[in-house]
Design an enzyme around this catalytic site. Structure first.
Site, PDB file in Angstrom:
ATOM      1  N   ARG A 172      45.606  92.730  83.245  1.00 24.15           N
ATOM      2  CA  ARG A 172      46.128  91.544  83.194  1.00 24.15           C
ATOM      3  C   ARG A 172      47.638  91.441  83.759  1.00 24.15           C
ATOM      4  O   ARG A 172      48.512  91.963  82.803  1.00 24.15           O
ATOM      5  CB  ARG A 172      45.867  90.676  82.179  1.00 24.15           C
ATOM      6  CG  ARG A 172      46.296  89.281  82.085  1.00 24.15           C
ATOM      7  CD  ARG A 172      46.067  88.387  80.927  1.00 24.15           C
ATOM      8  NE  ARG A 172      46.630  86.927  81.035  1.00 24.15           N
ATOM      9  CZ  ARG A 172      47.575  86.617  80.116  1.00 24.15           C
ATOM     10  NH1 ARG A 172      47.892  87.380  79.127  1.00 24.15           N
ATOM     11  NH2 ARG A 172      48.076  85.447  80.276  1.00 24.15           N
ATOM     12  N   HIS A 216      53.505  82.993  84.706  1.00 24.48           N
ATOM     13  CA  HIS A 216      53.940  83.478  83.421  1.00 24.48           C
ATOM     14  C   HIS A 216      55.552  83.161  83.030  1.00 24.48           C
ATOM     15  O   HIS A 216      56.179  84.167  83.038  1.00 24.48           O
ATOM     16  CB  HIS A 216      53.435  84.989  83.287  1.00 24.48           C
ATOM     17  CG  HIS A 216      53.401  85.316  81.897  1.00 24.48           C
ATOM     18  ND1 HIS A 216      52.348  86.019  81.254  1.00 24.48           N
ATOM     19  CD2 HIS A 216      54.090  85.231  80.650  1.00 24.48           C
ATOM     20  CE1 HIS A 216      52.140  86.184  80.082  1.00 24.48           C
ATOM     21  NE2 HIS A 216      53.468  85.900  79.695  1.00 24.48           N
ATOM     22  N   GLU A 219      49.791  80.317  78.822  1.00 23.39           N
ATOM     23  CA  GLU A 219      50.513  79.579  77.645  1.00 23.39           C
ATOM     24  C   GLU A 219      51.276  78.504  78.109  1.00 23.39           C
ATOM     25  O   GLU A 219      52.582  78.247  77.860  1.00 23.39           O
ATOM     26  CB  GLU A 219      51.318  80.559  76.812  1.00 23.39           C
ATOM     27  CG  GLU A 219      50.476  81.698  76.306  1.00 23.39           C
ATOM     28  CD  GLU A 219      50.864  82.488  75.238  1.00 23.39           C
ATOM     29  OE1 GLU A 219      52.301  82.189  74.993  1.00 23.39           O
ATOM     30  OE2 GLU A 219      50.705  83.393  74.582  1.00 23.39           O
ATOM     31  N   ASN A 245      44.723  83.333  73.740  1.00 23.37           N
ATOM     32  CA  ASN A 245      45.687  84.470  73.236  1.00 23.37           C
ATOM     33  C   ASN A 245      45.902  84.070  71.700  1.00 23.37           C
ATOM     34  O   ASN A 245      46.127  82.807  71.489  1.00 23.37           O
ATOM     35  CB  ASN A 245      47.258  84.218  73.817  1.00 23.37           C
ATOM     36  CG  ASN A 245      47.213  84.678  75.329  1.00 23.37           C
ATOM     37  OD1 ASN A 245      46.488  85.098  75.735  1.00 23.37           O
ATOM     38  ND2 ASN A 245      48.518  84.498  75.792  1.00 23.37           N
ATOM     39  N   TYR A 285      47.602  85.504  67.708  1.00 22.50           N
ATOM     40  CA  TYR A 285      48.288  86.410  67.198  1.00 22.50           C
ATOM     41  C   TYR A 285      48.491  86.101  65.717  1.00 22.50           C
ATOM     42  O   TYR A 285      48.486  87.138  64.893  1.00 22.50           O
ATOM     43  CB  TYR A 285      49.896  86.429  67.645  1.00 22.50           C
ATOM     44  CG  TYR A 285      50.218  87.066  69.113  1.00 22.50           C
ATOM     45  CD1 TYR A 285      49.925  86.198  70.362  1.00 22.50           C
ATOM     46  CD2 TYR A 285      50.243  88.455  69.266  1.00 22.50           C
ATOM     47  CE1 TYR A 285      50.011  86.711  71.507  1.00 22.50           C
ATOM     48  CE2 TYR A 285      50.598  88.913  70.469  1.00 22.50           C
ATOM     49  CZ  TYR A 285      50.332  87.914  71.618  1.00 22.50           C
ATOM     50  OH  TYR A 285      50.471  88.690  73.080  1.00 22.50           O
ATOM     51  N   GLU A 304      45.259  87.925  75.150  1.00 21.52           N
ATOM     52  CA  GLU A 304      46.146  88.697  74.487  1.00 21.52           C
ATOM     53  C   GLU A 304      46.263  88.844  73.131  1.00 21.52           C
ATOM     54  O   GLU A 304      45.860  87.674  72.402  1.00 21.52           O
ATOM     55  CB  GLU A 304      47.516  88.060  74.680  1.00 21.52           C
ATOM     56  CG  GLU A 304      48.521  88.015  76.037  1.00 21.52           C
ATOM     57  CD  GLU A 304      49.697  87.252  75.996  1.00 21.52           C
ATOM     58  OE1 GLU A 304      50.410  87.236  75.167  1.00 21.52           O
ATOM     59  OE2 GLU A 304      50.027  86.826  77.177  1.00 21.52           O
TER      60      GLU A 304
HETATM   61  C1  GCO Z   1      53.086  85.194  74.886  1.00 17.17           C
HETATM   62  C2  GCO Z   1      53.544  85.525  76.124  1.00 17.17           C
HETATM   63  C3  GCO Z   1      53.639  87.109  76.213  1.00 17.17           C
HETATM   64  C4  GCO Z   1      54.582  87.715  74.731  1.00 17.17           C
HETATM   65  C5  GCO Z   1      53.526  88.052  73.678  1.00 17.17           C
HETATM   66  C6  GCO Z   1      54.387  88.428  72.535  1.00 17.17           C
HETATM   67  O1  GCO Z   1      52.012  84.961  74.461  1.00 17.17           O
HETATM   68  O2  GCO Z   1      54.060  84.534  74.239  1.00 17.17           O
HETATM   69  O3  GCO Z   1      52.047  85.641  76.703  1.00 17.17           O
HETATM   70  O4  GCO Z   1      54.373  87.205  77.218  1.00 17.17           O
HETATM   71  O5  GCO Z   1      55.198  88.558  75.029  1.00 17.17           O
HETATM   72  O6  GCO Z   1      52.559  87.223  73.429  1.00 17.17           O
HETATM   73  O7  GCO Z   1      54.954  87.308  72.068  1.00 17.17           O
END
Ligand code: GCO
Length: 479
Positions: A79, A123, A168, A297, A299, A374
């Site tokens: 990607r 992006h 995003e 995505n 985290y 992600e």
């Molecule tokens: C995001 C972006 C990435 C970041 C990664 C870590 O999700 O914020 O797509 O460019 O670098 O996620 O924050």
């Protein structure tokens, strides 16, 4: 930590992800024009350490080596994003042949390596000229984006396996125009809401433009969706705070894109900020285009409670700003610090949140396949005496979150791929180069690449489809 031996089918897509401004460098080479991130990163005080993407990982010159790393990892997909100002410098007019040529060569090398390109058109590196004309708060930017998308579809054609319009939009709109911690650094909540809509519109118009050039194209969008939890589940006020944040953060995108409407509660919650007059008759139909796959995505999770209104309001969310919150219309919500282990970003580690996210999306949109586009973690890596980076915390994070994907699939979620963020350490936006997410370490003095333990671990997963134990690090792995 999960220890059951889980496996993925051979047709599951394993990849890794990067983004143009974060890795390419060559900011003023090959006919590239300035983006809002060039302007922002060169503005004093905006990026830690005064770092910029001028050189970054110098991927623009080292891309062949980077494709070799992708190939040695055995990845089925990569990607990447296209730098809009590299291929269309002012955001309008004819394409820059040198810029297009860079991506043509890169995509051809990926295909030679048997790696499918998943290409993000935006992006975050908006051509500065378009921001000078109002940026995403200006409806015309959506039209410019669709023109760019159509031109790129014609230029690159079937070299692209999946077209992702936006990465995003939540960050583009709220971090860029409300909290100001991202480019263009504006703090105007009404403009942020207009940006939300114009990004949604840009997506829809771009999908139509791409399909006009490539009827069989696979199209997607990547959303960073928020798993929001109440501090007190028994509190109706805290649960309503969750609803509010879910509307601004998630349903502001999911509902127009997949249901052709804006959530009524979102419009009501933000009525004091905007009358939403920027939404025109017919816009929602333009936005709601069939998606081949939804990029997700993930985290960390978000913990909220209703703000009592007195005393200091807590704003400890993952994108906290000292002065302006990205959470437009949520002035009566507090964003609380997470408990438990965190990454170097201060983000909590909660793989169950990924199971919850994927299964809730599957329940709401059962006909929309997903890919985790992600997932990954920053840790303060150390190069050991043996010259290696024994990033066990990152291996644990990936191990637990890949198990979460397997669990979500077992629960019926149609998840077809997983992309580790990131292939290599890179420019982490307002954190500059201080945060390392890579499977591959980048020495920013020499720009040399060096595989971390997590790269060896991920290669074994990718090659076998079986989730290795955290300590199963095979440096000399033979498939
Ligand atoms: C995001 C972006 C990435 C970041 C990664 C870590 O999700 O914020 O797509 O460019 O670098 O996620 O924050």
């Amino acid at each position: 930590m999960t220890t059951t031996r889980r496996t993925f089918p051979p047709d599951f897509t394993w990849g890794s992800a990067t983004a143009a401004y974060q890795i390419e460098g060559a900011a003023q080479e090959g006919g590239r024009g300035p983006s809002i991130w060039d302007t922002f990163s060169h503005t004093a005080g905006k990026v830690d350490g005064g770092d910029t993407g001028d050189v970054a990982c110098d991927h623009y010159h080292r891309w062949r080596e980077d494709v070799d790393h992708l190939s040695e990892l055995g990845l089925g997909a990569y990607r990447l994003s296209i730098s809009w100002p590299r291929v269309q410098p002012g955001g309008t007019g004819p394409l820059n042949p040198e810029g297009v040529g860079f991506y043509r060569d890169l995509l051809a090398e990926l295909h030679r390596a048997g790696i499918s390109p998943v290409v993000t058109l935006y992006h975050w590196d908006l051509p500065q000229e378009l921001e000078d004309a109002g940026g995403w708060a200006n409806r015309d930017t959506a039209v410019r984006f669709a023109e760019y998308a159509g031109l790129m579809a014609r230029a690159l054609g079937d070299a692209v396996a999946v077209w992702t319009t936006l990465n995003e939009p939540w960050c583009s709109a709220y971090l860029g125009y409300a909290s100001g911690v991202h480019a263009p650094g504006r703090t105007d909540p009404a403009a942020a809401l207009a940006a939300v809509h114009h990004l949604n519109l840009a997506h829809g118009l771009a999908v139509t433009a791409i399909r006009a050039q490539l009827p069989g194209a696979k199209v997607s969008i990547t959303l960073n969706l928020h798993v929001v939890r109440p501090q007190d589940p028994a509190s109706a006020a805290d649960r309503d705070a969750v609803r509010q944040v879910d509307a601004v953060g998630n349903r502001a995108f999911l509902e127009p894109l997949l249901e052709g409407r804006y959530p009524e509660d979102l419009v009501a919650d933000t009525a004091a900020i905007s009358d939403w007059a920027f939404v025109r008759e017919g816009d929602l139909a333009l936005i709601q285009q069939p998606l081949d796959v939804l990029g997700v995505n993930y985290y960390a999770t978000t913990l909220v409670r209703r703000f009592a209104g007195s005393g200091e309001r807590v704003l400890a969310d993952s994108h906290a700003s000292t002065t302006h919150s990205p959470w437009v219309g949520c002035a009566d919500v507090e964003f609380l610090p997470q408990t438990g282990p965190t990454t170097a970003m201060g983000w909590n580690i909660d793989p169950d949140g990924l199971v919850e996210l994927l299964t809730s999306l599957a329940a709401a949109y059962p006909d929309v396949p997903m890919m985790v586009t992600e997932n990954g973690a920053a840790f303060d890596d150390v190069v050991s005496g043996d010259g290696r980076v024994h990033d066990r915390e990152r291996v644990e994070y990936l191990h637990d979150h890949v198990h979460a994907v397997a669990r979500a699939r077992e629960l019926g979620a149609d998840v077809r791929g997983y992309f580790a963020w990131s292939l290599m350490d890179n420019f982490e936006w307002s954190y500059g180069f201080s945060k390392r997410f890579g499977l591959v370490r980048v020495d920013y003095d020499t720009l040399e690449r060096c595989w971390k333990d997590s790269a060896f671990w991920y290669r074994a997963l990718v090659q076998t489809g079986q989730i290795p134990d955290v300590d199963d690090i095979e440096y000399a792995f033979e498939a």
